[in-house]
Design an enzyme around this catalytic site. Structure first.
Site, mmCIF file in Angstrom:
data_model
loop_
_atom_site.group_PDB
_atom_site.id
_atom_site.type_symbol
_atom_site.label_atom_id
_atom_site.label_comp_id
_atom_site.label_asym_id
_atom_site.label_seq_id
_atom_site.Cartn_x
_atom_site.Cartn_y
_atom_site.Cartn_z
ATOM 1 N N ASN A 7 19.798 14.215 -13.715
ATOM 2 C CA ASN A 7 19.333 12.830 -13.791
ATOM 3 C C ASN A 7 18.125 12.835 -14.732
ATOM 4 O O ASN A 7 17.053 13.310 -14.367
ATOM 5 C CB ASN A 7 18.946 12.367 -12.383
ATOM 6 C CG ASN A 7 18.448 10.936 -12.362
ATOM 7 O OD1 ASN A 7 18.305 10.295 -13.410
ATOM 8 N ND2 ASN A 7 18.164 10.434 -11.179
ATOM 9 N N ARG A 95 23.918 11.351 -14.191
ATOM 10 C CA ARG A 95 23.714 9.968 -13.752
ATOM 11 C C ARG A 95 23.445 9.134 -15.005
ATOM 12 O O ARG A 95 22.553 9.452 -15.792
ATOM 13 C CB ARG A 95 22.508 9.897 -12.834
ATOM 14 C CG ARG A 95 22.197 8.472 -12.471
ATOM 15 C CD ARG A 95 20.878 8.364 -11.761
ATOM 16 N NE ARG A 95 20.673 6.989 -11.357
ATOM 17 C CZ ARG A 95 19.484 6.402 -11.354
ATOM 18 N NH1 ARG A 95 18.422 7.050 -11.727
ATOM 19 N NH2 ARG A 95 19.376 5.154 -10.975
ATOM 20 N N HIS A 184 22.305 1.072 -8.266
ATOM 21 C CA HIS A 184 22.381 1.891 -7.037
ATOM 22 C C HIS A 184 23.833 2.051 -6.572
ATOM 23 O O HIS A 184 24.075 2.336 -5.394
ATOM 24 C CB HIS A 184 21.614 1.239 -5.858
ATOM 25 C CG HIS A 184 20.125 1.199 -6.010
ATOM 26 N ND1 HIS A 184 19.374 0.136 -5.556
ATOM 27 C CD2 HIS A 184 19.249 2.071 -6.527
ATOM 28 C CE1 HIS A 184 18.088 0.361 -5.795
ATOM 29 N NE2 HIS A 184 17.992 1.537 -6.398
ATOM 30 N N HIS A 212 20.293 -0.510 0.427
ATOM 31 C CA HIS A 212 19.592 0.649 -0.137
ATOM 32 C C HIS A 212 18.137 0.238 -0.326
ATOM 33 O O HIS A 212 17.805 -0.524 -1.231
ATOM 34 C CB HIS A 212 20.218 1.060 -1.480
ATOM 35 C CG HIS A 212 19.496 2.206 -2.123
ATOM 36 N ND1 HIS A 212 19.989 3.495 -2.138
ATOM 37 C CD2 HIS A 212 18.304 2.264 -2.740
ATOM 38 C CE1 HIS A 212 19.121 4.288 -2.741
ATOM 39 N NE2 HIS A 212 18.093 3.563 -3.123
ATOM 40 N N ASN A 215 12.209 2.773 -3.377
ATOM 41 C CA ASN A 215 11.217 2.081 -4.226
ATOM 42 C C ASN A 215 11.859 0.858 -4.851
ATOM 43 O O ASN A 215 11.308 -0.221 -4.849
ATOM 44 C CB ASN A 215 10.698 3.029 -5.308
ATOM 45 C CG ASN A 215 9.616 3.929 -4.762
ATOM 46 O OD1 ASN A 215 8.739 3.469 -4.036
ATOM 47 N ND2 ASN A 215 9.688 5.209 -5.078
ATOM 48 N N ARG A 245 8.540 -4.582 -7.759
ATOM 49 C CA ARG A 245 9.301 -5.648 -8.441
ATOM 50 C C ARG A 245 9.399 -6.881 -7.545
ATOM 51 O O ARG A 245 9.581 -6.745 -6.336
ATOM 52 C CB ARG A 245 10.713 -5.176 -8.783
ATOM 53 C CG ARG A 245 10.749 -4.064 -9.796
ATOM 54 C CD ARG A 245 12.194 -3.748 -10.185
ATOM 55 N NE ARG A 245 12.281 -2.406 -10.706
ATOM 56 C CZ ARG A 245 13.193 -1.510 -10.343
ATOM 57 N NH1 ARG A 245 14.121 -1.820 -9.451
ATOM 58 N NH2 ARG A 245 13.183 -0.313 -10.861
ATOM 59 N N MET A 287 5.758 1.967 1.352
ATOM 60 C CA MET A 287 5.997 1.287 2.625
ATOM 61 C C MET A 287 5.216 1.919 3.772
ATOM 62 O O MET A 287 4.798 1.233 4.703
ATOM 63 C CB MET A 287 7.504 1.271 2.925
ATOM 64 C CG MET A 287 7.880 0.514 4.160
ATOM 65 S SD MET A 287 7.242 -1.191 4.200
ATOM 66 C CE MET A 287 8.573 -2.101 3.468
ATOM 67 N N ARG A 288 4.994 3.256 3.701
ATOM 68 C CA ARG A 288 4.230 3.886 4.784
ATOM 69 C C ARG A 288 2.825 3.295 4.864
ATOM 70 O O ARG A 288 2.296 3.024 5.936
ATOM 71 C CB ARG A 288 4.141 5.404 4.562
ATOM 72 C CG ARG A 288 5.427 6.113 4.892
ATOM 73 C CD ARG A 288 5.455 7.505 4.354
ATOM 74 N NE ARG A 288 5.549 7.482 2.896
ATOM 75 C CZ ARG A 288 6.025 8.469 2.159
ATOM 76 N NH1 ARG A 288 6.427 9.571 2.729
ATOM 77 N NH2 ARG A 288 6.099 8.367 0.852
ATOM 78 N N GLU A 388 22.883 10.708 -3.496
ATOM 79 C CA GLU A 388 23.485 10.332 -4.779
ATOM 80 C C GLU A 388 23.916 11.553 -5.588
ATOM 81 O O GLU A 388 24.931 11.534 -6.273
ATOM 82 C CB GLU A 388 22.486 9.479 -5.583
ATOM 83 C CG GLU A 388 22.345 8.086 -4.999
ATOM 84 C CD GLU A 388 21.086 7.369 -5.450
ATOM 85 O OE1 GLU A 388 20.008 7.673 -4.903
ATOM 86 O OE2 GLU A 388 21.174 6.502 -6.333
HETATM 87 P P1 ADP Z 1 13.441 6.078 -4.781
HETATM 88 O O1 ADP Z 1 13.913 4.668 -4.908
HETATM 89 O O2 ADP Z 1 12.370 6.431 -5.737
HETATM 90 O O3 ADP Z 1 14.566 7.099 -4.668
HETATM 91 P P2 ADP Z 1 13.100 6.570 -1.950
HETATM 92 O O4 ADP Z 1 14.483 6.221 -1.577
HETATM 93 O O5 ADP Z 1 12.643 7.967 -1.772
HETATM 94 O O6 ADP Z 1 12.693 6.080 -3.391
HETATM 95 O O7 ADP Z 1 12.144 5.615 -1.082
HETATM 96 C C1 ADP Z 1 10.765 5.554 -1.290
HETATM 97 C C2 ADP Z 1 10.175 4.618 -0.254
HETATM 98 O O8 ADP Z 1 10.484 5.114 1.049
HETATM 99 C C3 ADP Z 1 8.660 4.468 -0.324
HETATM 100 O O9 ADP Z 1 8.291 3.120 -0.222
HETATM 101 C C4 ADP Z 1 8.199 5.224 0.899
HETATM 102 O O10 ADP Z 1 7.026 4.692 1.408
HETATM 103 C C5 ADP Z 1 9.339 4.962 1.857
HETATM 104 N N1 ADP Z 1 9.318 5.908 2.963
HETATM 105 C C6 ADP Z 1 9.554 7.229 2.945
HETATM 106 N N2 ADP Z 1 9.377 7.757 4.180
HETATM 107 C C7 ADP Z 1 8.998 6.730 4.981
HETATM 108 C C8 ADP Z 1 8.650 6.614 6.368
HETATM 109 N N3 ADP Z 1 8.654 7.665 7.172
HETATM 110 N N4 ADP Z 1 8.322 5.385 6.837
HETATM 111 C C9 ADP Z 1 8.314 4.314 6.036
HETATM 112 N N5 ADP Z 1 8.624 4.353 4.738
HETATM 113 C C10 ADP Z 1 8.962 5.546 4.214
#
Ligand code: ADP
Length: 407
Positions: A7, A95, A184, A212, A215, A245, A287-288, A388
């Site tokens: 990727n 990808r 996605h 999905h 981010n 976004r 999100m955390r 993926e």
């Molecule tokens: P990408 O789209 O870059 O592949 P991911 O699918 O890894 O991203 O998702 C990233 C998001 O997931 C971030 O907003 C992150 O805060 C959130 N995230 C990861 N672990 C947790 C968790 N334990 N609780 C809440 N949000 C989480």
């Protein structure tokens, strides 16, 4: 049979090497900041017994070619490598973000396919060029291995015209292919298949809504196993609220920003893609962090969560109406898989659609696919970890063994 999945971003290469005999990941890694002095390659070798050897190599990687050569040297290293030489790589799966209307399935890359991906570049100017760099580089480093392109847009090519045509002058579609494409797709397709497996029902008989939430975030309405609508559009900006976004908004907002605040097109592009979403409302895109701040009483973090989950809820309602009958709602992506509080808010008040969550199950940590709705619930609510890379590896193998063509 070993398959290397790549990727490629503008300054990065993410990769995984699979042994497709048992779908084991033999090595995985990421090269970041290609072209800068502070380049960093993180390479992890995995054994079937569960041991991990991590190697970090910092330095200057002038271009993608040099980067992929270094990755190949690690994969074939006599001491820590996992293959003897390049010829062990049966195929390379790439990808590719935008396949436009040309590519409805994955397929083997040749010069004509590269030209078609180039033609789709105006639709994804930030993504397709680095994807092509990855393809060209891998073709020169692994000239004996067939290369396969797997498109983010392909799964959504079954969407009917009424769902992909914008109410704009039709000429914009006919002459410039302005329409909904969706992204996605590899993830939506993977979790749809996994859900069918988990529910022990044929996918071709299932109606699903897949969410999905990473981010970037998108949803898909899947009828009898085929995608019939999705929330992202011509670009990944449309639809849900995302980390940075905006997702859906009044299309006149950019005019307002230009006319009243004297913003340039570039400024507006930056605001909508990089300064909006969760970050725009409360200052944090992770999100955390948003959840932590909301739990401590931060009003803007709470508002961001409300806006984020309210948008999802509206899409669930819309897609339930599109599908008529809903069998399962499927959460995936970093947020979908790991944030029970977000899942709970998205499903709150949806018992009118037979959507309910069991709070105990929702908070239960689990590695694989699982059900978080009560056993008797009309609509199964599932959490299904996405993969993926594995889906790209599977598609690559399928295309090569089946000799599939590109469209
Ligand atoms: P990408 O789209 O870059 O592949 P991911 O699918 O890894 O991203 O998702 C990233 C998001 O997931 C971030 O907003 C992150 O805060 C959130 N995230 C990861 N672990 C947790 C968790 N334990 N609780 C809440 N949000 C989480």
């Amino acid at each position: 049979m070993k398959i290397l999945v790549i990727n490629t971003g503008s300054s990065s290469i993410k990769y995984q090497l699979f042994d497709m005999d048992d779908e084991a990941v033999l090595a995985t890694g990421m090269l970041e900041r290609i072209g800068e002095d502070s380049g960093k390659l993180t390479h992890i070798t995995l054994s079937r017994e569960g041991t991990r050897i991590k190697k970090i190599m910092e330095g200057h990687y002038p271009d993608h070619g040099q980067g992929l050569e270094t990755i190949t040297a690690l994969l074939t290293d006599p001491e820590c490598g996992v293959i003897r030489d390049k010829s062990d790589i049966f195929a390379v799966g790439h990808r590719v973000v935008h396949g436009g209307e040309t590519f409805q399935t994955p397929g083997i890359i040749d010069d004509a396919v590269i030209r078609e991906i180039e033609k789709n570049t105006p639709l994804a100017p930030l993504h397709n060029p680095p994807n092509l760099t990855g393809i060209r580089t891998a073709r020169s480093i692994f000239p004996e291995s067939p290369q396969v392109a797997v498109f983010d847009t392909a799964f959504h090519q079954t969407i009917p015209k009424k769902a992909y045509i914008y109410a704009l002058p039709y000429d914009l579609y006919e002459r410039h292919r302005v329409r909904r494409y969706g992204f996605h797709g590899t993830s939506h397709a993977y979790v749809a298949e996994k859900s069918a497996e988990y529910l022990n029902r044929p996918l071709c008989q299932l109606n699903l809504i897949t969410l999905h939430l990473g981010n970037g975030a998108s949803m898909a309405a899947i009828q009898n196993g085929q995608c019939v609508d999705t929330s992202m559009g011509l670009t990944p900006l449309e639809g849900l609220v995302m980390g940075t976004r905006s997702g859906d908004m009044d299309p006149a907002i950019p005019f307002f920003l230009a006319n009243h605040l004297n913003m340039s097109l570039n400024d507006i592009d930056g605001i909508l893609n990089k300064e909006s979403g969760l970050k725009g409302i409360c200052g944090a895109n992770d999100m955390r962090v948003v959840l932590e701040r909301a739990a401590k009483g931060d009003g803007l973090a709470e508002l961001a969560l409300e806006v984020y989950t309210y948008r999802i809820k509206k899409y669930i309602g819309a897609y339930a109406a599109v599908l008529g009958r809903l069998d399962a709602l499927v959460f995936t992506g970093g947020i979908g898989e790991n944030a029970p509080a977000v899942r709970e808010r998205c499903c709150q008040g949806l018992s009118c659609l037979n959507i309910e969550i069991d709070p105990g199950e929702n908070h239960q940590p689990h590695d694989g696919p699982r059900q978080i709705s009560p056993p008797e619930a009309g609509v199964k609510v599932l959490v299904v970890p996405t993969n993926e890379e594995l889906k790209i590896a599977r598609e690559t193998l399928k295309v090569i063994l089946g000799g599939a063509s590109m469209s």
